[in-house]
Design a protein around this motif. Sequence first.
Motif, PDB file in Angstrom:
ATOM      1  N   SER A 115       0.834  -1.202   0.000  1.00 41.45           N
ATOM      2  CA  SER A 115       0.000   0.000   0.000  1.00 41.45           C
ATOM      3  C   SER A 115       0.872   1.257   0.000  1.00 41.45           C
ATOM      4  O   SER A 115       0.592   2.217  -0.731  1.00 41.45           O
ATOM      5  CB  SER A 115      -0.920  -0.007   1.221  1.00 41.45           C
ATOM      6  N   GLN A 116       1.923   1.255   0.803  1.00 39.97           N
ATOM      7  CA  GLN A 116       2.848   2.396   0.827  1.00 39.97           C
ATOM      8  C   GLN A 116       3.502   2.577  -0.537  1.00 39.97           C
ATOM      9  O   GLN A 116       3.690   3.709  -1.002  1.00 39.97           O
ATOM     10  CB  GLN A 116       3.928   2.183   1.888  1.00 39.97           C
ATOM     11  N   LEU A 117       3.843   1.461  -1.172  1.00 45.13           N
ATOM     12  CA  LEU A 117       4.461   1.538  -2.494  1.00 45.13           C
ATOM     13  C   LEU A 117       3.485   2.129  -3.509  1.00 45.13           C
ATOM     14  O   LEU A 117       3.852   3.006  -4.295  1.00 45.13           O
ATOM     15  CB  LEU A 117       4.924   0.142  -2.942  1.00 45.13           C
ATOM     16  N   ILE A 118       2.247   1.676  -3.473  1.00 45.39           N
ATOM     17  CA  ILE A 118       1.220   2.220  -4.379  1.00 45.39           C
ATOM     18  C   ILE A 118       1.089   3.725  -4.165  1.00 45.39           C
ATOM     19  O   ILE A 118       1.062   4.505  -5.127  1.00 45.39           O
ATOM     20  CB  ILE A 118      -0.134   1.521  -4.144  1.00 45.39           C
ATOM     21  N   LEU A 124       4.368   0.217 -11.124  1.00 47.65           N
ATOM     22  CA  LEU A 124       3.412  -0.443 -10.243  1.00 47.65           C
ATOM     23  C   LEU A 124       2.943  -1.757 -10.857  1.00 47.65           C
ATOM     24  O   LEU A 124       2.872  -2.776 -10.171  1.00 47.65           O
ATOM     25  CB  LEU A 124       2.225   0.476  -9.963  1.00 47.65           C
ATOM     26  N   GLU A 125       2.640  -1.748 -12.148  1.00 46.01           N
ATOM     27  CA  GLU A 125       2.213  -2.969 -12.828  1.00 46.01           C
ATOM     28  C   GLU A 125       3.306  -4.034 -12.751  1.00 46.01           C
ATOM     29  O   GLU A 125       3.023  -5.204 -12.485  1.00 46.01           O
ATOM     30  CB  GLU A 125       1.862  -2.675 -14.283  1.00 46.01           C
ATOM     31  N   ARG A 126       4.555  -3.634 -12.973  1.00 45.54           N
ATOM     32  CA  ARG A 126       5.660  -4.593 -12.914  1.00 45.54           C
ATOM     33  C   ARG A 126       5.865  -5.101 -11.493  1.00 45.54           C
ATOM     34  O   ARG A 126       6.096  -6.294 -11.274  1.00 45.54           O
ATOM     35  CB  ARG A 126       6.936  -3.945 -13.446  1.00 45.54           C
ATOM     36  N   ASP A 141       6.549  -8.945 -10.142  1.00 50.52           N
ATOM     37  CA  ASP A 141       7.983  -9.215 -10.083  1.00 50.52           C
ATOM     38  C   ASP A 141       8.501  -8.866  -8.685  1.00 50.52           C
ATOM     39  O   ASP A 141       8.718  -7.696  -8.373  1.00 50.52           O
ATOM     40  CB  ASP A 141       8.671  -8.374 -11.166  1.00 50.52           C
ATOM     41  N   SER A 142       8.689  -9.877  -7.855  1.00 51.12           N
ATOM     42  CA  SER A 142       9.068  -9.619  -6.456  1.00 51.12           C
ATOM     43  C   SER A 142      10.436  -8.971  -6.319  1.00 51.12           C
ATOM     44  O   SER A 142      10.633  -8.131  -5.438  1.00 51.12           O
ATOM     45  CB  SER A 142       8.992 -10.898  -5.625  1.00 51.12           C
ATOM     46  N   ALA A 143      11.379  -9.312  -7.185  1.00 52.65           N
ATOM     47  CA  ALA A 143      12.704  -8.691  -7.105  1.00 52.65           C
ATOM     48  C   ALA A 143      12.597  -7.194  -7.409  1.00 52.65           C
ATOM     49  O   ALA A 143      13.208  -6.364  -6.727  1.00 52.65           O
ATOM     50  CB  ALA A 143      13.673  -9.372  -8.062  1.00 52.65           C
TER      51      ALA A 143
END
Length: 68
Positions: A33-36, A48-50, A54-56
């Motif tokens: 959520s913070q990343l979004i 955001l889509e990637r 993609d966890s890395a």
Amino acid sequence: MCKAFEELRRRGISEGEAIGMAKGEAIGESKFSQLINSLLPAGRVKDLERAANDSAYRNSLFAEFGIA
């Protein structure tokens, strides 16, 4: 008496694992959520889509935005 103790021990371990999983899930949701909330205002929708797949890459974005 030994069987009763063993059952209590197993139940305690199981409950502890469930609590740990719930806490881990909540932490993961909060971090994403913070990343979004960091990416969207910056117009970084493709990132955001990637990150969703993609966890890395997601972890590199967590580092970039200081999300621990």
